[in-house]
Design an enzyme around this catalytic site. Sequence first.
Site, PDB file in Angstrom:
ATOM      1  N   LYS A   1     -31.382  21.685 -14.078  1.00 51.85           N
ATOM      2  CA  LYS A   1     -31.271  20.482 -14.902  1.00 51.85           C
ATOM      3  C   LYS A   1     -31.810  20.742 -16.306  1.00 51.85           C
ATOM      4  O   LYS A   1     -31.143  20.454 -17.310  1.00 51.85           O
ATOM      5  CB  LYS A   1     -32.055  19.343 -14.263  1.00 51.85           C
TER       6      LYS A   1
ATOM      7  N   ARG B   1     -35.280  12.129 -21.179  1.00 51.26           N
ATOM      8  CA  ARG B   1     -36.220  12.769 -22.112  1.00 51.26           C
ATOM      9  C   ARG B   1     -35.481  13.695 -23.078  1.00 51.26           C
ATOM     10  O   ARG B   1     -35.804  13.740 -24.257  1.00 51.26           O
ATOM     11  CB  ARG B   1     -37.228  13.580 -21.287  1.00 51.26           C
TER      12      ARG B   1
ATOM     13  N   PRO C   1     -45.963  12.422 -25.791  1.00 53.96           N
ATOM     14  CA  PRO C   1     -45.932  12.445 -27.257  1.00 53.96           C
ATOM     15  C   PRO C   1     -44.863  13.395 -27.805  1.00 53.96           C
ATOM     16  O   PRO C   1     -44.367  14.258 -27.085  1.00 53.96           O
ATOM     17  CB  PRO C   1     -47.328  12.954 -27.626  1.00 53.96           C
ATOM     18  N   ILE C   2     -44.523  13.212 -29.078  1.00 57.24           N
ATOM     19  CA  ILE C   2     -43.542  14.107 -29.712  1.00 57.24           C
ATOM     20  C   ILE C   2     -44.095  14.678 -31.016  1.00 57.24           C
ATOM     21  O   ILE C   2     -43.345  15.154 -31.876  1.00 57.24           O
ATOM     22  CB  ILE C   2     -42.205  13.371 -29.986  1.00 57.24           C
ATOM     23  N   ASP C   3     -45.434  14.659 -31.151  1.00 55.50           N
ATOM     24  CA  ASP C   3     -46.044  15.125 -32.412  1.00 55.50           C
ATOM     25  C   ASP C   3     -45.727  16.582 -32.742  1.00 55.50           C
ATOM     26  O   ASP C   3     -45.619  16.953 -33.912  1.00 55.50           O
ATOM     27  CB  ASP C   3     -47.562  14.911 -32.366  1.00 55.50           C
ATOM     28  N   GLN C   4     -45.555  17.421 -31.731  1.00 56.44           N
ATOM     29  CA  GLN C   4     -45.258  18.831 -32.014  1.00 56.44           C
ATOM     30  C   GLN C   4     -43.818  19.017 -32.481  1.00 56.44           C
ATOM     31  O   GLN C   4     -43.523  19.914 -33.269  1.00 56.44           O
ATOM     32  CB  GLN C   4     -45.533  19.687 -30.773  1.00 56.44           C
TER      33      GLN C   4
ATOM     34  N   ASP D   1     -43.919  20.224 -12.121  1.00 59.32           N
ATOM     35  CA  ASP D   1     -42.799  19.544 -11.448  1.00 59.32           C
ATOM     36  C   ASP D   1     -42.763  19.813  -9.949  1.00 59.32           C
ATOM     37  O   ASP D   1     -41.908  19.275  -9.252  1.00 59.32           O
ATOM     38  CB  ASP D   1     -41.465  19.964 -12.076  1.00 59.32           C
TER      39      ASP D   1
ATOM     40  N   ILE E   1     -50.946  19.046 -17.022  1.00 62.80           N
ATOM     41  CA  ILE E   1     -49.862  18.769 -17.974  1.00 62.80           C
ATOM     42  C   ILE E   1     -49.691  17.272 -18.231  1.00 62.80           C
ATOM     43  O   ILE E   1     -49.659  16.834 -19.383  1.00 62.80           O
ATOM     44  CB  ILE E   1     -48.511  19.367 -17.473  1.00 62.80           C
TER      45      ILE E   1
END
Length: 428
Positions: A22, A93, A123-126, A306, A328
Amino acid sequence: MEKIVIDGGARLSGKVEISGMKNAAVAVIFACITVADVCIIDNLPQISDVRQSLEMLSSIGAKIRAVGRNSVEIDTRKVKNKVVPAELARKMRASYYLAGACLARFGSAKVGLPGGCDFGSRPIDQHVKAFTAMGATVNVGGGFMDAVTENGVKSAGIFFDCVTVGATINTIIASVLCDGVTVIENAAREPHIVDLANFLNYCGANITGAGTDVIKIKGVEKLHGCTYSIIPDMIEAGTFMVAAAATGGRLYIDNVIPKHLEAITAKLCEMGAEIEEYDDAMLVTRRGELLPANVKTLPYPGFPTDMNPQIATLMCLAKGTSHISETIWDGRFRYVDELRRMGAMIKVDGKLAVVEGGAQLTGSCVRAVDLRAGAAMVIAGLACEGRTEIEDVHYIERGYDNIVSKLRSVGAKIKKINTPDDADMKTG
Ligand code: EPZ
């Protein structure tokens, strides 16, 4: 409402075939936007995340044509830099890979903020850090990420503050067409990052170091179409390996890359499973008692987050005390409440779970609170006595291709029902 109904107790035995991964498939599908040509992608899993990714591409002008059960032709020559409907982007995502792809091709991107499984903050700061380093002005607000450049992204050196699969993938995609060499340090090393780099290199890109923590992308002027087959899904394979161990069965798991499964294989052997490795298959048997163990989830090649819910379920069946330390996701343990409904004895304190194994799990009505939690409910239902009904199966279908028929083919008493009044239906 759709439910999965399982009458537990059967030992799984026989052969299952693992589908395409996936998390590799969704990355490759969005990366096709940068190719601006015709690609054939094989070994795509039949799962809703893939269908939704293809739907997003066609909503901005890609031509998608099925050329087999697991193969599609993706023609992105006429893709426009349009905003994908937010209700589509919110469903998963990986929709944020649209940002990297549109920045690479068009020099700007406006993408609905991603959704996906809810296990705490994502978060998506990176991603923002990487795009900013590449010359984009990035605004996040109103449910969108809006990134614009004067005349296209520029190569840059980026050192990620944490190991992030998504931001590593997004940066590879964003930098594949820009002048100069982009260097990613502290990069994630997951197999699906290597798969994405291989796909783009087949299309004429110049990416080196994927699979290590330093990845170099030498931008090229143009890419061309190719035919590419997605690697097998290591998490699906790991899930079936745990199911074999949990039911005391004997499963030949075909179409795997054993190297990707090393952390899972090692842990299952420690817990009493016997595993024979072949070139592209694994034979998993469990005859004796299950043993307790300790797990710490880590970025690849460590034990994958996962697989946390699945290994926890196996620990419930092993007499003794086991521990899982989750490094994580802060909301990863949401599945524990559902396992407790089946009699599991698990204490969670922040990112540590202590499992008192050995109690007999009993069938119950439970929910799939996220994709991998749903897989764990299936494993628990297979291993316990009595009937288990699992609701919210749409989560499971996001990432497992045909899981019910695959399990039935190796002896599981499992069925998907569509209405609550079928609950007394025999599952034989
Ligand atoms: C990918 O998510 C996978 N999803 C997840 O699998 C998987 O759990 C995760 O990688 C870790 O392996 C897809 O590939 C679509 P990350 P992603 O960026 O990319 C922090 C499944 O079940 N972080 O590697 O979203 C973050 O909070 C799904 O198939 C930041 O701080 O994960 C987390 O602690 C669930 N800032 C860690 O990094 C950022 O900008 C890892 O996240 C990005 C991430």
